[in-house]
Design a protein around this motif. Structure first.
Motif, mmCIF file in Angstrom:
data_model
loop_
_atom_site.group_PDB
_atom_site.id
_atom_site.type_symbol
_atom_site.label_atom_id
_atom_site.label_comp_id
_atom_site.label_asym_id
_atom_site.label_seq_id
_atom_site.Cartn_x
_atom_site.Cartn_y
_atom_site.Cartn_z
ATOM 1 N N UNK A 126 28.603 18.873 35.642
ATOM 2 C CA UNK A 126 29.212 17.575 35.375
ATOM 3 C C UNK A 126 30.726 17.735 35.312
ATOM 4 N N UNK A 127 31.424 16.999 36.166
ATOM 5 C CA UNK A 127 32.889 16.979 36.166
ATOM 6 C C UNK A 127 33.376 15.850 35.271
ATOM 7 N N UNK A 128 32.714 14.696 35.387
ATOM 8 C CA UNK A 128 33.108 13.513 34.622
ATOM 9 C C UNK A 128 32.549 12.268 35.272
ATOM 10 N N UNK A 129 33.285 11.158 35.118
ATOM 11 C CA UNK A 129 32.874 9.894 35.730
ATOM 12 C C UNK A 129 34.092 9.174 36.290
ATOM 13 N N UNK A 130 33.834 8.339 37.282
ATOM 14 C CA UNK A 130 34.815 7.455 37.904
ATOM 15 C C UNK A 130 34.429 6.049 37.447
ATOM 16 N N UNK A 131 35.310 5.383 36.727
ATOM 17 C CA UNK A 131 35.002 4.134 36.025
ATOM 18 C C UNK A 131 35.866 2.998 36.560
ATOM 19 N N UNK A 132 35.237 1.878 36.899
ATOM 20 C CA UNK A 132 35.942 0.718 37.449
ATOM 21 C C UNK A 132 35.483 -0.527 36.704
ATOM 22 N N UNK A 133 36.425 -1.268 36.125
ATOM 23 C CA UNK A 133 36.134 -2.488 35.365
ATOM 24 C C UNK A 133 36.756 -3.702 36.038
ATOM 25 N N UNK A 134 36.134 -4.853 35.813
ATOM 26 C CA UNK A 134 36.656 -6.118 36.324
ATOM 27 C C UNK A 134 36.586 -7.183 35.238
ATOM 28 N N UNK A 135 37.540 -8.114 35.248
ATOM 29 C CA UNK A 135 37.471 -9.238 34.312
ATOM 30 C C UNK A 135 36.498 -10.325 34.773
ATOM 31 N N UNK A 136 35.904 -10.169 35.947
ATOM 32 C CA UNK A 136 34.970 -11.152 36.498
ATOM 33 C C UNK A 136 33.528 -10.690 36.274
ATOM 34 N N UNK A 137 32.671 -11.602 35.854
ATOM 35 C CA UNK A 137 31.242 -11.303 35.753
ATOM 36 C C UNK A 137 30.688 -11.005 37.142
ATOM 37 N N UNK A 138 29.793 -10.051 37.233
ATOM 38 C CA UNK A 138 29.091 -9.721 38.480
ATOM 39 C C UNK A 138 30.060 -9.508 39.641
ATOM 40 N N UNK A 139 31.183 -8.869 39.374
ATOM 41 C CA UNK A 139 32.215 -8.622 40.397
ATOM 42 C C UNK A 139 31.732 -7.653 41.477
ATOM 43 N N UNK A 140 30.880 -6.719 41.110
ATOM 44 C CA UNK A 140 30.508 -5.627 42.010
ATOM 45 C C UNK A 140 29.114 -5.825 42.601
ATOM 46 N N UNK A 141 28.978 -5.509 43.886
ATOM 47 C CA UNK A 141 27.684 -5.602 44.550
ATOM 48 C C UNK A 141 27.329 -4.239 45.150
ATOM 49 N N UNK A 142 26.260 -4.204 45.936
ATOM 50 C CA UNK A 142 25.794 -2.941 46.519
ATOM 51 C C UNK A 142 26.843 -2.330 47.450
#
Length: 160
Positions: A126-142
């Motif tokens: 385990x190296x770590x994690x890559x984390x991405x946040x958005x202020x929009x609900x359901x911003x990310x898809x497949x």
């Protein structure tokens, strides 16, 4: 000097362009801090509707904040806690449409509403994690998940 080109086309095409830019930016540099900093800046400025993007590195006991773009972040996250800790333990990308509905979510930035966390492994390590946040609900898809996983892979490969 590296100059990022504007992304064009469909979302998969945009991620393909971003992956190529990341490969060029990280080429020949094995330092994880330098590469995490540059990849964070590149992706943060390229992706719309993102309010936090960066890395947490595993120090042997927990995840510790690394280079990122956005507001100040939680410094330490226990394995198995929150979206980041869950991704690290499960070894699976976590896509969360509403972070407030995620059991045990750790609210580092109150503006964040959705999140993707990609675990970073080199073999079994385990190296770590890559984390991405958005202020929009359901911003990310497949398509976002596939694109962000590809960016994370460019980062891991740069460390070899």
């Amino acid at each position: 000097m590296f100059v990022a080109a504007a992304l064009t086309g469909s979302k998969p095409e945009q991620y393909s362009e971003l992956v190529q830019q990341a490969r060029g930016l990280l080429a020949g540099e094995p330092d994880r801090i330098a590469n995490a900093a540059n990849l964070s800046a590149l992706a943060y400025h390229a992706l719309p509707d993102v309010n936090w993007l960066g890395f947490y590195f595993f120090d042997g006991k927990e995840l510790v904040v690394g280079p990122f773009q956005g507001k100040p972040a939680c410094v330490r996250i226990a394995l198995g806690r929150g979206v980041c800790g869950t991704a690290a333990v499960s070894r699976q990308t976590q896509r969360v449409d509403d972070v407030e509905a995620f059991p045990g979510h750790i609210p580092c930035d109150a503006a964040s509403r959705s999140e993707v966390v990609v675990p970073l492994f080199r073999g079994e390590q385990l190296i770590g994690v890559f984390d991405i946040d958005s202020p929009a609900l359901a911003r990310f898809d497949a398509d976002d998940v596939r694109g962000l996983e590809a960016l994370a892979q460019v980062f891991v490969e740069s460390l070899a």
